[in-house]
Design an enzyme around this catalytic site. Structure first.
Site, PDB file in Angstrom:
ATOM      1  CG  LEU A 217      40.306  46.405  49.170  1.00  0.00           C
ATOM      2  CD1 LEU A 217      41.507  46.569  48.185  1.00  0.00           C
ATOM      3  CD2 LEU A 217      39.962  47.510  49.817  1.00  0.00           C
TER       4      LEU A 217
ATOM      5  CE1 TYR B 140      33.413  29.865  47.100  1.00  0.00           C
ATOM      6  CE2 TYR B 140      31.282  29.426  46.835  1.00  0.00           C
ATOM      7  CZ  TYR B 140      32.169  30.091  47.249  1.00  0.00           C
ATOM      8  OH  TYR B 140      31.513  30.988  48.031  1.00  0.00           O
TER       9      TYR B 140
END
Ligand code: AKB
Length: 317
Positions: A10, A141
């Site tokens: 999604l 990240y």
């Protein structure tokens, strides 16, 4: 043919990759999964499963039940969110990848795992960053992206797993919004330009980064996964490039379509520091020579199409 499982379906990439995979292989062949339940009316064009990628048993069960042969592992936190919640980022980005690799190993699945320009850091050459160079990122990240590339390489060499990856730049899409990234300004600017005629940018005017329109990113993913393995020297992960611009240059391009558009800058120090630690442009020669990568959208083509696609979506004439 064994089926395909997409995690994080999604999200920004999944929202366009799933339909592309279904168009190619048939809707029933592609299982979309996400930790979120799809909003009413969405996700009904093929099978969908709720999946927490850090839950090994749930993952293993899904892969076995649906006879999965290829995994597209997109579930991850992006750079700005990862910096705010580093422990969660490690758990999801690394914990999730490790479990995906283990399930892929046990079930002999092929795997696509995206890396990012964030896999580089302040010590990396910033212009035309080579494929093989210094990778010492200073964000959580980035750390998960480098570690992910190394872990994927390890599984390829040690267990013969067919795992491939791309170092995506900032991705721009009219279908789904990104969430928690440093490059998100390059999507938000189009919405605010059309709705309000102005945009307040959280990165400074001269912050140069590589960017890519989603149709190029989806095509790159499919082409890499279909590439002849004998030609691939790098696998995890290829530099790829398409458009390259600063916020000021993007604003100027938008102004060609919306002459009254105005941009102002209110720099967010955290996201600016992240952007400043990344390369300004990547050298994608390896992708071009090893599997024939060619971008189709530059700044002008991407801008024109984003505005054209968003006008009806935002119910603007
Ligand atoms: C982000 O901004 O975090 C991502 C990326 C460049 O990986 N879009």
């Amino acid at each position: 043919m064994r089926r395909i499982l997409v995690t994080g379906a999604l999200g920004q990439i999944g929202s366009e990759l799933v339909p592309a995979l279904r168009a190619r292989h048939g809707a029933e062949q592609v299982i979309a999964s996400d930790i979120r339940v799809p909003p009413a009316g969405a996700g009904t064009d093929g099978p969908f499963a709720v999946l927490d990628v850090t839950n090994f048993r749930q993952l293993q069960d899904l892969v076995r039940r649906h006879e999965i042969g290829t995994l597209y592992h997109l579930a991850a936190l992006l750079s700005a969110t990862a910096e705010e919640r580093p422990h969660v980022a490690w758990e999801i980005n690394m914990g999730g990848l490790y479990k995906i690799l283990e399930v892929a190993r046990e079930n002999r699945c092929a795997l696509f795992h995206p890396s990012s320009i964030a896999a580089f850091g302040p010590g990396t050459p910033r212009a035309a960053t080579p494929q093989d160079t210094v990778q010492r990122p200073n964000t959580m990240y980035g750390v998960t992206k480098v570690a992910g590339e190394l872990l994927a390489d390890y599984y390829a060499h040690r267990f013969g797993l067919d795992v491939r990856g791309l170092r995506f730049p900032g991705l721009i899409s009219h279908t789904a919004l990104p969430g928690g990234g440093t490059t998100d300004y390059a999507v938000a600017i189009f919405y605010d330009a059309l709705r309000h005629g102005r945009y307040r940018c959280f990165l400074g005017p001269d912050t140069r980064l590589d960017m890519m329109y989603m149709p190029d990113a989806v095509r790159a993913t499919l082409e890499l996964m279909e590439a002849d393995p004998a030609r691939l020297e790098h696998r995890n992960a290829f530099n790829i490039a398409a458009a390259n611009f600063t916020p000021a240059e993007l604003a100027a391009e938008i102004r060609k379509h919306l002459p009254g558009f105005e941009i102002e800058y209110e720099v967010d120090p955290q996201r600016q520091a992240i952007a400043d630690s990344w390369p300004q442009s990547l050298d994608d020669t390896a992708a071009r020579t090893e599997w024939g990568w060619r971008p189709r959208y530059d700044l002008a083509a991407m801008t024109a199409e984003m505005l054209e696609q968003l006008r009806p979506k935002l119910k603007l004439a």
